[in-house]
Write a protein that holds these residues in place. Structure first.
Motif, PDB file in Angstrom:
ATOM      1  N   VAL B  64       0.843  -1.202   0.000  1.00 48.14           N
ATOM      2  CA  VAL B  64       0.000   0.000   0.000  1.00 48.14           C
ATOM      3  C   VAL B  64       0.874   1.245   0.000  1.00 48.14           C
ATOM      4  N   ILE B  65       0.530   2.165  -0.898  1.00 49.57           N
ATOM      5  CA  ILE B  65       1.148   3.487  -0.877  1.00 49.57           C
ATOM      6  C   ILE B  65       0.077   4.458  -0.400  1.00 49.57           C
ATOM      7  N   GLY B  66       0.347   5.181   0.663  1.00 47.03           N
ATOM      8  CA  GLY B  66      -0.622   6.145   1.192  1.00 47.03           C
ATOM      9  C   GLY B  66      -0.207   7.568   0.840  1.00 47.03           C
ATOM     10  N   ILE B  67      -1.207   8.377   0.493  1.00 49.41           N
ATOM     11  CA  ILE B  67      -0.934   9.759   0.089  1.00 49.41           C
ATOM     12  C   ILE B  67      -1.820  10.685   0.920  1.00 49.41           C
ATOM     13  N   THR B  68      -1.223  11.704   1.508  1.00 48.57           N
ATOM     14  CA  THR B  68      -2.033  12.744   2.157  1.00 48.57           C
ATOM     15  C   THR B  68      -1.348  14.092   2.003  1.00 48.57           C
ATOM     16  N   TYR B  69      -2.155  15.150   1.857  1.00 49.29           N
ATOM     17  CA  TYR B  69      -1.535  16.469   1.783  1.00 49.29           C
ATOM     18  C   TYR B  69      -1.282  17.048   3.169  1.00 49.29           C
ATOM     19  N   HIS B  70      -1.808  16.373   4.195  1.00 48.12           N
ATOM     20  CA  HIS B  70      -1.541  16.833   5.560  1.00 48.12           C
ATOM     21  C   HIS B  70      -0.123  16.469   5.990  1.00 48.12           C
ATOM     22  N   ASP B  71       0.288  17.036   7.134  1.00 47.12           N
ATOM     23  CA  ASP B  71       1.605  16.641   7.650  1.00 47.12           C
ATOM     24  C   ASP B  71       1.532  15.297   8.350  1.00 47.12           C
ATOM     25  N   SER B  72       0.319  14.892   8.735  1.00 54.05           N
ATOM     26  CA  SER B  72       0.141  13.585   9.369  1.00 54.05           C
ATOM     27  C   SER B  72      -1.216  13.039   8.960  1.00 54.05           C
TER      28      SER B  72
END
Lengths: 257, 642
Positions: B64-72
């Motif tokens: 799994v590759i996870g993407i978020t624009y947040h810092d966490s």
């Protein structure tokens, strides 16, 4: 209301920063602190300047994004509030307000008021969970949790991971953050099997991330926007001692079938 | 990309409603444990849906590759959900069942959701509570140690589980901790500060995304075997909403422009209990949980222009209009109905507060009946939050509330397997359109996000992977490079405009247009005006927006500009959708279609469908495919909460 802001500007990690003064006239007392910064930023952009970078998102004190020292106090002058929940009516008109990023070696500055708080995620990775892969959970009501334990767990679990405790601590310790998670999970029956392992793992990670040690100044609980008590730290220390004394060697798993 | 409308096929399994999912689970192909690690799944977004999906898929053995624009991952906007999560546990013994939760959700959605999906949602709801308790979510408890429940709008049973007024936070932290466990094990490759800016469609299948690193500005691709979008709703198209400031439509809008159909974009929920707007500087609206309507009574002065303080208005001169109009549900009428009723009394000149855009939510009677202590136990943190913002004490003075944009029922169209019209692109949580029809009931968003992420997608995505023949995609291949170049060029274009108006100024203006003409009430003339104004505003944006700084470092103005550029396109599609749907249903209130007493009037003969919009290329009108909604189990009836 009229203010003069003294803001820390820093272009990138590892580059020198400096304080810059900005006038902030004509601000509504009902504006939040971040809305005041929005107004200042709008004016900066209209003049062709780069706006002040700051972390923010939910603006209702729950996401934990916003993070700034306001006049030397983490999240500013209102107790039990994140910076986004501070309103300008809490300041005197004409005041000079100093705004800085979190201060901690473990939180390097990315730009202006934005810092890198990924160390807190790594503390969670080191044990801040209950191992319960999806599927196979038993009926929720088969686990009885006394109301007082559930309430106390919830008090600790309300941590928003903002890092104010670290920023406020003279030692730069992340003890309140870590202890809050240990308390949340350690008070629940579901959290017992991994309690010692969790404590050892998270405390060790805290050290690896260059957070300081706790010497019980208590600044963290005053700065905490969720008013989490340092009783959690006492609990962590007790659990840590217990875990160190009773730790058994881990064995490699698996049968031979 | 032009030409013909492509039909949509919901792929609902055959058989009786009650056994569809069970049977489908058996019929779906499996990926064997040893093969799972050969597949890479890219999950964009880490809210309830994304975090629960990423953790679960990783536990199953997928890469799994996870993407978020947040810092966490923990900062996703699910964190802000207050009131609770529904589940058909029937712990209070008050007659709840899977069927009742299913029925309430279909009816609450005003019969514009797909029966099979909603039934499955109700079916897995109980598992969610079990899963969350196992993870250590500190739900409210009774003294005996059992779980506590409360009731929510649109239901006559108590099926809502809660953790004070921070239920979303606690559920998200549960999923986040499960996700962090997988990250710590090296099983999820998590990329914070990374914003998806395009979808990679190769040989007709979603094979990855193009993203921009928000810290370094670098544009890069992530390739894999399937993509999951869990990127939330688009309520911020209105500028002012209860959504977090960064919540945006870019991921789903980019997917739409790459061929994914977008369904029912005009279905946007206006939440009845928010703190009213106080000034121009306002950056967002704050929700007061619907749970407050359990004990608070909603009223306005009986006659317009009554400027007395609320405490000075005698009982006989108050209009408890929800209790009067909807005696069976009273203050717990569903959100769309409560919002419209508030608008109506304000339109009549009976609104309260500085701008006359507010109604009272009064706890006086509940405090007399139960004592201030009990009320503080139930709502203490919400009362504090209210006082902090308004400087008024709700224990003494009634709260003032007004409706605000809160949730979007519309979203990317998905079939029963939660897959969009682009093979391999799965969409979960608020980002999809699936389960709430034309109006979502309170405490159902958390339920849907976690149902999709923990219990539905992990099964259905396996079926896709086992069935699809997937050739290897080169991350450095020319197709990928071309899309990366597109993305980088768009960013440069925004920076090169160097205009004079800020992004927020454009966004505010767009918000006003959409709020006034595609908000709580819509009509033909207003929508046509909006459809003329939005393209003008968009053209001005691309000529006159001011984006300072560069693309090579953290640049929050640039991030916002990209998001608002997409809102400026999406808003137009919302108005088109609202224009074609000449009936009223749920949150979509067309003034031309109402009953004699002003309630939403549906037109089942012509509009019992989901409108799946398809992009037809720059400058071409989008095409619409209609997915007929067949009601085989519930009887289509005019909704009544009287």
């Amino acid at each position: 209301m009229d203010f003069t802001l003294r803001v820390w500007r820093q272009a990138a990690p590892g580059t020198p920063g400096r304080f810059v003064d900005y006038p902030a006239p004509g601000i509504s007392p009902d504006a939040s602190f971040l809305e005041m910064l929005d107004v200042v930023n709008e004016r900066l952009i209209e003049q062709g300047h780069e706006p002040i970078a700051f972390s923010h998102d939910c603006r209702e004190g729950i996401c934990g994004s916003c993070a700034m020292m306001i006049d030397g106090v983490a999240h500013g002058p209102v107790a039990g509030a994140a910076a986004c929940q501070v309103h300008m009516r809490s300041f005197r008109t004409g005041a000079r307000v100093t705004i800085e990023p979190w201060r901690s070696v473990a939180f390097p500055v990315i730009k202006d008021l934005v810092t890198d708080r990924s160390a807190l995620d790594r503390i969670i990775q080191a044990g801040g969970f209950i191992t319960a892969p999806t599927g196979g959970a038993r009926d929720a009501n088969e686990i009885l949790v006394p109301k007082d334990a559930a309430d106390a767990a919830m008090d600790a679990a309300s941590c928003i991971g903002c890092g104010a405790c670290v920023a406020a601590c003279p030692n730069g310790s992340a003890s309140l953050f870590t202890a809050a998670k240990l308390t949340h999970l350690g008070l629940l029956p579901q959290g017992q099997p991994e309690r010692s392992r969790r404590t050892l793992g998270m405390v060790a990670q805290m050290d690896r991330e260059h957070f300081g040690h706790c010497t019980l100044f208590g600044e963290c609980q005053d700065a905490c926007p969720k008013q989490i008590s340092i009783d959690a730290i006492a609990r962590m220390n007790r659990d840590y001692l217990h875990a160190v004394i009773t730790a058994r060697p881990e064995r490699s798993g698996g049968g031979t079938g | 990309m032009t030409g013909q409308t492509r039909a949509v096929n919901a792929r609902v399994p055959p058989g009786p409603l009650e056994t569809k999912w069970e049977r489908h689970k058996f019929d779906m192909k499996l990926v064997s444990p040893a093969n799972k690690r050969k597949y890479t799944i890219i999950v964009v977004g880490t809210g309830l849906a994304g975090a629960s999906a990423a953790a679960t898929l990783s536990e199953l053995g997928y890469r799994v590759i996870g993407i978020t624009y947040h810092d966490s991952p923990r900062r996703a906007h699910s964190i802000a959900a207050q009131g609770g999560i529904n589940a058909a546990k029937n712990y209070p013994n008050d007659g709840d069942s899977i069927f009742r939760l299913f029925y309430d959700t279909i009816k609450g959605g005003d019969f514009r959701a797909r029966e099979a999906n909603v039934y499955r949602l109700a079916e897995v709801s109980a598992n969610i509570i079990d899963q969350c308790v196992a993870q250590g979510v500190p739900f409210a408890r009774e003294y005996g140690g059992l779980l506590a429940n409360r009731s929510f709008g649109g239901a006559q049973v108590s099926r809502t589980f809660y953790a004070r007024g921070q239920t979303g936070q606690q559920l998200l932290l549960g999923a986040y901790q499960a996700l962090e466990r997988q990250i710590g094990r090296g099983a999820v490759d998590m990329h914070p500060h990374m914003e998806m800016l395009d979808l990679l469609v190769i040989d007709g299948r979603a094979r990855g995304i193009v993203a921009r690193d928000l810290i370094t500005g670098q544009v890069q691709s992530f390739v894999g075997d399937a993509v999951v979008l869990a990127t939330g709703g688009y309520g911020n198209v209105f500028y002012l909403s209860t959504n977090a400031r960064m919540s945006n439509a870019t991921a789903i809008w980019r997917a739409y422009k790459r061929g994914a159909a977008l369904a029912n974009p005009c279905f946007t929920q206006i939440h009845p209990t928010c703190i009213p707007v106080s000034g121009d500087y306002q950056s967002k609206l704050t929700l007061m949980s619907e749970s407050l309507r359990n004990d608070g009574r909603v009223w306005v002065p009986a006659r317009g222009g009554d400027a007395r303080a609320p405490g000075d208005i005698p009982e006989a001169e108050r209009d408890y209009y929800l209790e009067r109009k909807y005696p069976a549900f009273g203050n717990l009428a569903p959100r769309d109905i409560a919002s419209r009723a508030a608008k109506q009394v304000c339109d009549e000149g009976r609104g309260v507060g500085p701008a006359g855009l507010g109604v009272y939510l009064d706890f006086r009677d509940a405090i007399q009946r139960l004592g201030a202590g009990t009320i503080a136990d139930r709502y203490g943190n919400l009362f504090e939050m209210y006082e902090r913002i308004t400087d008024e004490d709700p224990y003494r003075v009634p709260m003032r509330i007004y409706p605000a944009v809160h949730y979007t029922m519309g979203g990317l169209w998905v079939d029963y397997n939660l897959m969009s019209t682009v093979p391999g692109l799965h969409v979960i949580g608020e980002a999809n359109f699936s389960d709430h029809g034309a109006n979502r009931l309170g405490a159902s968003a958390l339920m849907q996000g976690l149902a999709d992420g923990y219990f539905i997608l992990p099964y259905t995505i396996g079926d896709y992977l086992a069935s699809a023949k997937l050739a290897r995609v080169e991350a450095n291949g020319p197709e990928v490079r071309a899309i990366e170049a597109d993305v980088a060029q768009r960013t440069q274009r925004l920076l090169a405009i160097k205009g004079r108006r800020t992004v927020d100024a454009f966004h505010r203006q767009l918000g006003r247009i959409v709020w006034e003409k595609c908000g709580m009430a819509r009509n033909d003339a207003g929508l046509r005006e909006a459809l003329a104004e939005i393209p003008q505003l968009r053209a001005e944006f691309w000529e006159n927006v001011a984006v300072p700084g560069t693309g090579e470092s953290l640049n929050q103005a640039l991030e916002k500009a990209g998001r608002v550029a997409d809102f400026l396109e999406l808003a137009e599609l919302m108005c088109l959708d609202a224009l074609q749907r000449t009936e009223s249903c749920g949150a979509h209130f067309r003034e031309e279609s109402q009953t004699a007493d002003g309630e939403a009037l549906r037109d089942d003969e012509h509009f019992a469908y989901a409108a799946a919009w398809q992009y037809a290329g720059e400058g071409n009108a989008p095409l619409v495919a209609k997915e007929p909604l067949a009601f085989e189990t519930v009887h289509l009836s005019q909704r009544s909460y009287k």
